[in-house]
Scaffold this active site. Structure first.
Site, PDB file in Angstrom:
ATOM      1  N   ARG A   1      10.237  19.961 -20.039  1.00 14.64           N
ATOM      2  CA  ARG A   1      11.024  19.282 -18.939  1.00 14.64           C
ATOM      3  C   ARG A   1      10.386  19.755 -17.654  1.00 14.64           C
ATOM      4  NH1 ARG A   1      15.183  21.886 -17.545  1.00 14.64           N
ATOM      5  NH2 ARG A   1      15.970  22.379 -19.306  1.00 14.64           N
TER       6      ARG A   1
ATOM      7  N   TYR B   1      15.570  -3.909  -4.373  1.00 19.51           N
ATOM      8  CA  TYR B   1      15.941  -4.143  -5.929  1.00 19.51           C
ATOM      9  C   TYR B   1      17.450  -4.112  -6.257  1.00 19.51           C
ATOM     10  CZ  TYR B   1      15.488  -3.367 -10.711  1.00 19.51           C
ATOM     11  OH  TYR B   1      15.418  -3.264 -12.307  1.00 19.51           O
TER      12      TYR B   1
ATOM     13  N   ASP C   1       9.567   2.308  -1.427  1.00 22.01           N
ATOM     14  CA  ASP C   1       9.253   1.692  -2.756  1.00 22.01           C
ATOM     15  C   ASP C   1       8.016   0.843  -2.734  1.00 22.01           C
ATOM     16  OD1 ASP C   1       9.334   0.251  -5.147  1.00 22.01           O
ATOM     17  OD2 ASP C   1      11.615   0.085  -5.348  1.00 22.01           O
TER      18      ASP C   1
ATOM     19  N   LYS D   1       6.295  -1.700 -13.892  1.00 25.49           N
ATOM     20  CA  LYS D   1       5.773  -3.059 -13.602  1.00 25.49           C
ATOM     21  C   LYS D   1       4.104  -3.049 -13.606  1.00 25.49           C
ATOM     22  CE  LYS D   1      10.021  -3.499 -13.011  1.00 25.49           C
ATOM     23  NZ  LYS D   1      10.586  -3.310 -11.833  1.00 25.49           N
TER      24      LYS D   1
HETATM   25  C1  LIG Z   1      12.211  -2.585 -11.299  1.00 25.40           C
HETATM   26  C2  LIG Z   1      12.225  -2.023 -10.098  1.00 25.40           C
HETATM   27  C3  LIG Z   1      12.715  -0.782  -9.873  1.00 25.40           C
HETATM   28  C4  LIG Z   1      13.547  -0.054 -10.713  1.00 25.40           C
HETATM   29  O1  LIG Z   1      12.698   0.531 -11.802  1.00 25.40           O
HETATM   30  P1  LIG Z   1      13.028   0.709 -13.564  1.00 25.40           P
HETATM   31  O2  LIG Z   1      11.569   1.133 -14.035  1.00 25.40           O
HETATM   32  O3  LIG Z   1      13.344  -0.403 -13.768  1.00 25.40           O
HETATM   33  O4  LIG Z   1      13.754   1.786 -13.356  1.00 25.40           O
HETATM   34  C5  LIG Z   1      12.863  -0.200  -8.482  1.00 25.40           C
HETATM   35  N1  LIG Z   1      12.297  -1.163  -7.520  1.00 25.40           N
HETATM   36  C6  LIG Z   1      11.600  -2.126  -7.715  1.00 25.40           C
HETATM   37  C7  LIG Z   1      11.207  -2.942  -6.687  1.00 25.40           C
HETATM   38  C8  LIG Z   1      11.576  -2.649  -9.045  1.00 25.40           C
HETATM   39  O5  LIG Z   1      10.914  -3.831  -9.162  1.00 25.40           O
END
Ligand SMILES: *Cc1c(COP(=O)(O)O)cnc(C)c1O
Length: 377
Positions: A46, A98, A170, A195
């Site tokens: 962890r 998001y 982000d 993604k």
């Molecule tokens: C999918 C997404 C998230 C969340 O991520 P997860 O891996 O699904 O928890 C956060 N920000 C954006 C822009 C996203 O497309």
């Protein structure tokens, strides 16, 4: 080292013990200590795991930061970042972030006493006006999801610096291949690595990178304390997927440019939103702060029923949430990724019922165009 070379040879390359060119999957939870507290840098997985460590080193290098950290999802990364704050602290959050980001802030962290104001971060005056004495950070995305609004990272970093608060970006949509928020003055960058970074629809993961080492230390404390870490198998899958990030992003973008142009030339689409189009309000700004436009397009077909029809007819676009994978995906944000946002708020933001979002894959673009052609006509 240039970017594609860095993607192949950056971070911790291979395994010095065996010569293996791929970082091994250390499927292990604990590590032998020679004496109490005397170990080779790993005590418990962890806290740290060699495969995860290789990934964390790699993403830190790609984003130009001091410390990288890998989590079990993008939301786990964000929740750990939000745990830096205390009861009574206030955040300025982008108004079309998001859906899951909006949800975790409004329904989890506000319960714990964190406050948030939602503003259009492309409007610098609105951001400044929303900052209070208790404000501790600006949390934003650029381009946003699904309206692809572009915000000026360097100017927002300037505002954050002048107020002594953090800028958290982000960077999921752009990836470090196209955009490096830390170089533009941000303090923390994070990703849903599910993604583009993973890129193959086979792993859920999150990554965060801090610009400075002290903040990185604090975030590592929280990563270890809260425990939302990424396992060694998934860390390895990400390391593997990211090797091809450069070639994938180039293809995603070339296809997206062609598709956006084709959509914009049709007479039967209400709005085509792609930052690479000259008609996009963020077209100039994105070229100042990023090296590309990305592979996401949104377009409005006018009504929920037409959107549904298009979705039922497409062959190569998979109807699915998520984005950034090699296969093209299609969704209706109002009913899928953004369904957790109340309808009044969606209407305010312009996330209409006829809005379709496509994540353009790396298929032959002629096939994608033919497919949309038959679905739209
Ligand atoms: C999918 C997404 C998230 C969340 O991520 P997860 O891996 O699904 O928890 C956060 N920000 C954006 C822009 C996203 O497309």
């Amino acid at each position: 080292m240039r970017l594609k070379t860095r993607l192949i040879h950056g971070g911790i390359d291979g395994d010095p013990h065996t010569g293996a060119v791929s970082v091994p999957i250390y499927q292990v939870s604990t590590y032998k200590q020679e004496a109490i507290g005397k170990h080779k840098g790993f005590e418990y997985s962890r806290t740290g795991n060699p495969t995860r460590h290789a990934l964390e080193t790699y993403i830190a290098e790609l984003e130009g930061g001091a410390r990288g950290l890998a989590f079990g999802s993008g939301m786990a990364a964000l929740s750990t970042i939000l745990s830096l704050f205390n009861k009574g602290d206030h955040l300025v959050v982008g108004d079309d972030v998001y859906g899951g980001t909006y949800r975790v802030v409004t329904r989890v962290f506000t319960r714990l006493g964190l406050e948030a104001t939602y503003v259009d971060t492309s409007n610098l005056a609105a951001v400044e006006a929303a900052i209070r004495p208790e404000t501790k950070a600006i949390l934003m995305e650029t381009p946003t999801n699904p309206l692809l609004k572009v915000s000026d990272i360097a100017s927002l970093a300037g505002i954050a610096k002048s107020k002594g608060i953090l800028l958290i970006v982000d960077n999921t949509f752009m990836t470090p291949y196209w955009q490096n928020p830390l170089d533009l003055g941000a303090d923390i960058v994070f990703h849903s690595a599910t993604k583009y970074l993973g890129g193959h629809s086979d792993v859920v993961a999150g990554l965060a990178v801090t610009k400075d080492a002290m903040l990185g230390e604090e975030l590592h404390f929280l990563q270890n304390a809260i425990g939302g870490v990424l396992g060694p198998q998934d860390s390895w899958l990400l390391l593997r997927g990211m090797k091809t990030l450069g070639v994938r992003m180039e293809e995603h973008e070339a296809n997206a440019r062609a598709l956006a142009k084709w959509l914009a030339e049709r007479g039967d689409i209400q709005r085509v939103i792609y930052p690479g189009l000259e008609s996009h309000p963020g077209h100039t700004l994105i070229q100042k702060q990023a090296r590309g436009f990305g592979g996401m397009i949104s377009f409005d077909v006018g009504s929920a029923s037409r959107a549904e029809e298009v979705l039922s007819k497409v062959k190569w676009f998979t109807l699915a949430e998520s984005l950034g994978a090699v296969e093209s995906l299609i969704s209706v944000p109002a009913r899928m990724t953004h369904a957790s946002i109340p309808p009044e708020r969606r209407a305010e933001l312009g996330i209409t019922d006829g809005l379709i979002r496509i994540s353009v894959g790396i298929e032959d673009v002629e096939d994608l165009i033919e497919d949309l052609e038959q679905a739209l006509s």
